[in-house]
Design an enzyme around this catalytic site. Structure first.
Site, PDB file in Angstrom:
ATOM      1  N   ASP A   7      -7.090  -2.758   6.011  1.00  0.00           N
ATOM      2  CA  ASP A   7      -6.971  -1.780   7.007  1.00  0.00           C
ATOM      3  C   ASP A   7      -6.783  -0.347   6.364  1.00  0.00           C
ATOM      4  O   ASP A   7      -6.918   0.744   6.951  1.00  0.00           O
ATOM      5  CB  ASP A   7      -5.660  -1.856   7.670  1.00  0.00           C
ATOM      6  CG  ASP A   7      -4.355  -1.870   6.804  1.00  0.00           C
ATOM      7  OD1 ASP A   7      -4.408  -2.500   5.870  1.00  0.00           O
ATOM      8  OD2 ASP A   7      -3.300  -1.421   7.236  1.00  0.00           O
TER       9      ASP A   7
ATOM     10  N   THR B 226       0.945  -1.116  -0.031  1.00  0.00           N
ATOM     11  CA  THR B 226       0.064  -0.072   0.108  1.00  0.00           C
ATOM     12  C   THR B 226       0.979   1.318   0.022  1.00  0.00           C
ATOM     13  O   THR B 226       1.963   1.276   0.423  1.00  0.00           O
ATOM     14  CB  THR B 226      -0.685  -0.223   1.286  1.00  0.00           C
ATOM     15  OG1 THR B 226      -1.680  -1.133   1.164  1.00  0.00           O
ATOM     16  CG2 THR B 226      -1.787   1.314   1.612  1.00  0.00           C
TER      17      THR B 226
HETATM   18  N1  ASP Z   1      -2.352  -3.196   4.178  1.00  0.00           N
HETATM   19  C1  ASP Z   1      -2.992  -3.540   2.696  1.00  0.00           C
HETATM   20  C2  ASP Z   1      -4.065  -4.543   3.057  1.00  0.00           C
HETATM   21  O1  ASP Z   1      -3.985  -5.340   4.270  1.00  0.00           O
HETATM   22  C3  ASP Z   1      -1.755  -4.172   2.264  1.00  0.00           C
HETATM   23  C4  ASP Z   1      -0.501  -3.316   2.148  1.00  0.00           C
HETATM   24  O2  ASP Z   1      -0.273  -2.781   2.953  1.00  0.00           O
HETATM   25  O3  ASP Z   1       0.262  -3.994   1.518  1.00  0.00           O
HETATM   26  O4  ASP Z   1      -5.069  -4.494   2.413  1.00  0.00           O
END
Ligand code: ASP
Length: 329
Positions: free
Chosen positions: A221, A190
């Protein structure tokens, strides 16, 4: 491909641990302390994103505009397979996006499980600014976006489709796998952005296609205020990346900001939030979590569960990637 493993690979194998720590400290001491304006973003795609934010910040612009501009760069980049257009799809082959945004006054907007819209961050901003709500999801979010003038687009690229087909053929359990930093394609990364403008206004944004091959309907999240992003304009802000479920169970970004409120530095707060996961959640060793925090004085800190996390930093002196210290070795 925009691989985080293209990152400044200057570490000598034997001295890696030592050098890593001193590099983090050097960059921190020389360039970061209290320099306004400043923007920080997760992972190496943050470098390009920060450039867009900087165009706003260096002209005395608003941190919210900077954070949104940064997020839009990554969302539009088909080479980033973890955010926006080009993001890897869910188990059903659908690209579903999550994003949120928060300003220095505590206003927040969010969209989750949104399909067909290239810039979920801008939809999230509209939710914040034009509705009495904080979060819209799924078809409701799509209808809102379309009625607000956003275009319906096909967000799956040939590369993402090919990767999904391969995954579907090989993994009959349809259990989403969360990779730790390694040589396979990243299935999470993300972008979380924190921008502090010349007037001391701190704002943040977070946008993602979420965990690759997640169950259809899964929300992570990233669009959850307090989990993927939290900003308190009197204290500081934090963003999270990695296995969203673990961040959600500990409301990680809110926790980091609260720890800063209670006197911890941004790095200490991120470290404590990672430790909290290790103390509370069974199986944490199988997951990557990265926290990045910025306080309203321009101090930056970060910490991760696994080695391999990095963030991009830009101020009037540097535009650099900073390697982050981790709980696991
Ligand atoms: N936190 C994100 C999710 O769980 C994925 C990520 O940050 O890489 O959707």
């Amino acid at each position: 491909m925009n691989s985080r493993r293209n990152f400044i690979g200057k570490l000598g194998a034997g001295m890696a641990g030592l050098f890593m720590v001193s590099r983090v400290k050097d960059v921190y001491a020389i360039n970061n302390q209290g320099r306004l304006p400043v923007v920080v973003s997760t992972w190496n795609h943050g470098l390009k994103a920060n450039d867009a934010a900087w165009d706003v910040l260096r002209q005395g612009g608003y941190a919210l505009d900077a954070a949104e501009a940064a997020a839009r760069i990554t969302e539009a980049d088909p080479e980033v397979i973890t955010v926006g257009y080009g993001g890897l799809p869910d188990a059903n082959g659908k690209v579903t996006l999550d994003a949120c945004i928060m300003d220095e006054r505590g206003n927040a907007g969010s969209v989750a499980f949104l399909e067909h819209i290239k810039h979920p961050i801008s939809v999230a901003r509209l939710v914040m600014e034009k509705t009495p709500h904080v979060m819209l999801t799924g078809k409701g979010a799509l209808d809102f976006a379309l009625s607000s003038g956003f275009k319906k687009e096909n967000l799956i690229t040939p590369l993402a489709k090919k990767a999904w087909k391969k995954w579907r053929k090989e993994d009959r359990t349809f259990k989403p796998v969360i990779n730790i930093e390694n040589e396979i394609l990243p299935n999470h990364d993300t972008i979380g952005i924190l921008a502090l403008d010349a007037q001391g206004r701190l704002c943040g944004a977070c946008t993602t296609s979420g965990m690759a091959y997640k169950l259809h309907g899964r929300v992570g999240d990233s669009p959850i205020i307090g989990a993927g992003l939290y900003v308190d304009g009197e204290i500081g802000g934090a963003v999270a990346t990695g296995s969203g479920e673990l961040v959600m169970k500990t409301l990680g970004s809110f926790l980091v900001v609260e720890l800063m409120r209670n006197g911890m530095s941004p790095e200490e707060a991120c470290k404590e939030a990672v430790h909290r996961i290790a103390a509370k959640i069974e199986g944490y060793e199988q997951h990557q979590i990265g926290y990045l925090a910025l306080d309203i004085h321009g101090n930056i800190g970060s910490f991760s569960m696994q080695p391999g996390f990095e963030y991009a930093l830009k101020n009037d002196l540097v535009s650099d990637l900073v390697k982050v210290n981790s709980y696991m070795r």
